[in-house]
Design a protein around this motif. Structure first.
Motif, PDB file in Angstrom:
ATOM      1  N   GLN A   1       0.811  -1.213   0.000  1.00  0.00           N
ATOM      2  CA  GLN A   1       0.000   0.000   0.000  1.00  0.00           C
ATOM      3  C   GLN A   1       0.849   1.270   0.000  1.00  0.00           C
ATOM      4  O   GLN A   1       0.420   2.312  -0.498  1.00  0.00           O
ATOM      5  N   LEU A   2       2.067   1.186   0.513  1.00  0.00           N
ATOM      6  CA  LEU A   2       2.946   2.351   0.506  1.00  0.00           C
ATOM      7  C   LEU A   2       3.544   2.581  -0.884  1.00  0.00           C
ATOM      8  O   LEU A   2       3.675   3.728  -1.320  1.00  0.00           O
ATOM      9  N   CYS A   3       3.879   1.502  -1.581  1.00  0.00           N
ATOM     10  CA  CYS A   3       4.335   1.632  -2.978  1.00  0.00           C
ATOM     11  C   CYS A   3       3.196   2.195  -3.825  1.00  0.00           C
ATOM     12  O   CYS A   3       3.407   3.086  -4.658  1.00  0.00           O
ATOM     13  N   LYS A   4       2.012   1.689  -3.604  1.00  0.00           N
ATOM     14  CA  LYS A   4       0.835   2.133  -4.353  1.00  0.00           C
ATOM     15  C   LYS A   4       0.609   3.635  -4.159  1.00  0.00           C
ATOM     16  O   LYS A   4       0.315   4.355  -5.111  1.00  0.00           O
ATOM     17  N   ALA A   5       0.804   4.122  -2.946  1.00  0.00           N
ATOM     18  CA  ALA A   5       0.645   5.550  -2.661  1.00  0.00           C
ATOM     19  C   ALA A   5       1.706   6.389  -3.375  1.00  0.00           C
ATOM     20  O   ALA A   5       1.483   7.551  -3.673  1.00  0.00           O
ATOM     21  N   GLU A   6       2.857   5.751  -3.677  1.00  0.00           N
ATOM     22  CA  GLU A   6       3.938   6.436  -4.397  1.00  0.00           C
ATOM     23  C   GLU A   6       3.800   6.277  -5.911  1.00  0.00           C
ATOM     24  O   GLU A   6       4.666   6.706  -6.653  1.00  0.00           O
ATOM     25  N   GLY A   7       2.752   5.620  -6.357  1.00  0.00           N
ATOM     26  CA  GLY A   7       2.546   5.414  -7.782  1.00  0.00           C
ATOM     27  C   GLY A   7       3.325   4.234  -8.341  1.00  0.00           C
ATOM     28  O   GLY A   7       3.495   4.105  -9.547  1.00  0.00           O
ATOM     29  N   LYS A   8       3.799   3.374  -7.464  1.00  0.00           N
ATOM     30  CA  LYS A   8       4.559   2.189  -7.880  1.00  0.00           C
ATOM     31  C   LYS A   8       3.717   0.947  -7.611  1.00  0.00           C
ATOM     32  O   LYS A   8       2.636   1.017  -7.033  1.00  0.00           O
ATOM     33  N   HIS A   9       4.247  -0.193  -8.013  1.00  0.00           N
ATOM     34  CA  HIS A   9       3.559  -1.455  -7.742  1.00  0.00           C
ATOM     35  C   HIS A   9       4.566  -2.477  -7.247  1.00  0.00           C
ATOM     36  O   HIS A   9       5.613  -2.666  -7.857  1.00  0.00           O
ATOM     37  N   SER A  10       4.273  -3.092  -6.126  1.00  0.00           N
ATOM     38  CA  SER A  10       5.059  -4.228  -5.667  1.00  0.00           C
ATOM     39  C   SER A  10       4.171  -5.141  -4.837  1.00  0.00           C
ATOM     40  O   SER A  10       3.144  -4.730  -4.295  1.00  0.00           O
ATOM     41  N   LYS A  11       4.590  -6.365  -4.764  1.00  0.00           N
ATOM     42  CA  LYS A  11       3.843  -7.417  -4.093  1.00  0.00           C
ATOM     43  C   LYS A  11       3.865  -7.233  -2.571  1.00  0.00           C
ATOM     44  O   LYS A  11       4.852  -6.765  -2.002  1.00  0.00           O
ATOM     45  N   CYS A  12       2.803  -7.636  -1.928  1.00  0.00           N
ATOM     46  CA  CYS A  12       2.734  -7.643  -0.465  1.00  0.00           C
ATOM     47  C   CYS A  12       3.633  -8.760   0.056  1.00  0.00           C
ATOM     48  O   CYS A  12       3.471  -9.918  -0.331  1.00  0.00           O
ATOM     49  N   GLU A  13       4.584  -8.406   0.891  1.00  0.00           N
ATOM     50  CA  GLU A  13       5.476  -9.410   1.475  1.00  0.00           C
ATOM     51  C   GLU A  13       5.326  -9.498   2.992  1.00  0.00           C
ATOM     52  O   GLU A  13       5.852 -10.412   3.610  1.00  0.00           O
ATOM     53  N   ALA A  14       4.590  -8.546   3.563  1.00  0.00           N
ATOM     54  CA  ALA A  14       4.333  -8.559   5.007  1.00  0.00           C
ATOM     55  C   ALA A  14       3.045  -7.786   5.280  1.00  0.00           C
ATOM     56  O   ALA A  14       2.688  -6.888   4.530  1.00  0.00           O
ATOM     57  N   VAL A  15       2.378  -8.167   6.346  1.00  0.00           N
ATOM     58  CA  VAL A  15       1.206  -7.420   6.788  1.00  0.00           C
ATOM     59  C   VAL A  15       1.633  -6.693   8.060  1.00  0.00           C
ATOM     60  O   VAL A  15       2.066  -7.305   9.038  1.00  0.00           O
ATOM     61  N   HIS A  16       1.562  -5.377   8.006  1.00  0.00           N
ATOM     62  CA  HIS A  16       2.092  -4.511   9.055  1.00  0.00           C
ATOM     63  C   HIS A  16       0.985  -4.029   9.990  1.00  0.00           C
ATOM     64  O   HIS A  16      -0.106  -3.681   9.538  1.00  0.00           O
ATOM     65  N   HIS A  17       1.285  -4.016  11.286  1.00  0.00           N
ATOM     66  CA  HIS A  17       0.374  -3.443  12.277  1.00  0.00           C
ATOM     67  C   HIS A  17       0.625  -1.939  12.352  1.00  0.00           C
ATOM     68  O   HIS A  17       1.766  -1.514  12.570  1.00  0.00           O
ATOM     69  N   ILE A  18      -0.400  -1.141  12.190  1.00  0.00           N
ATOM     70  CA  ILE A  18      -0.275   0.316  12.319  1.00  0.00           C
ATOM     71  C   ILE A  18       0.091   0.647  13.761  1.00  0.00           C
ATOM     72  O   ILE A  18       1.045   1.379  14.019  1.00  0.00           O
TER      73      ILE A  18
END
Length: 102
Positions: free
Chosen positions: A40-57
């Motif tokens: 989701q952070l790559c997506k916010a930067e206009g990039k695309h990458s696979k989810c490799e971890a699920v992060h706790h906010i």
């Protein structure tokens, strides 16, 4: 899994047990589906990458009551997860103390 059980794991520093639990694996899978298995952070930067971890906010150690709350989770790639947790990189020991390896 109850909040009391999660608190007990935090106090015993047994987070491996939490991350291997069926409850965590189920909510992690839901987060991956919700986020289309994308960082989701790559997506916010206009990039695309696979989810490799699920992060706790809000981290499990500080907010055990939110450990299994879907809205407290989002998908990230390894690069972004390492940026979120630089302290974990410092704990990793070097394999060799010097460059000479025979």
């Amino acid at each position: 899994m109850t909040t009391a059980e999660i608190i007990r794991m935090v106090l015993l520093d047994d987070m491996t047990r939490f991350y291997n639990s069926k409850a965590w694996k189920n909510v992690r899978a839901k987060a991956r589906r919700r986020d289309n298995n994308e960082c989701q952070l790559c997506k916010a930067e206009g990039k695309h990458s696979k989810c490799e971890a699920v992060h706790h906010i809000k981290e499990v150690r500080d907010y055990p009551e939110l450990a299994l709350t879907l809205s407290n989770l989002f998908c990230v790639c390894k690069v972004h997860h390492n940026r979120e947790h630089p302290e974990k990189l410092q704990k990793q020991k070097k394999k060799f103390d010097n460059e000479e390896r025979w």
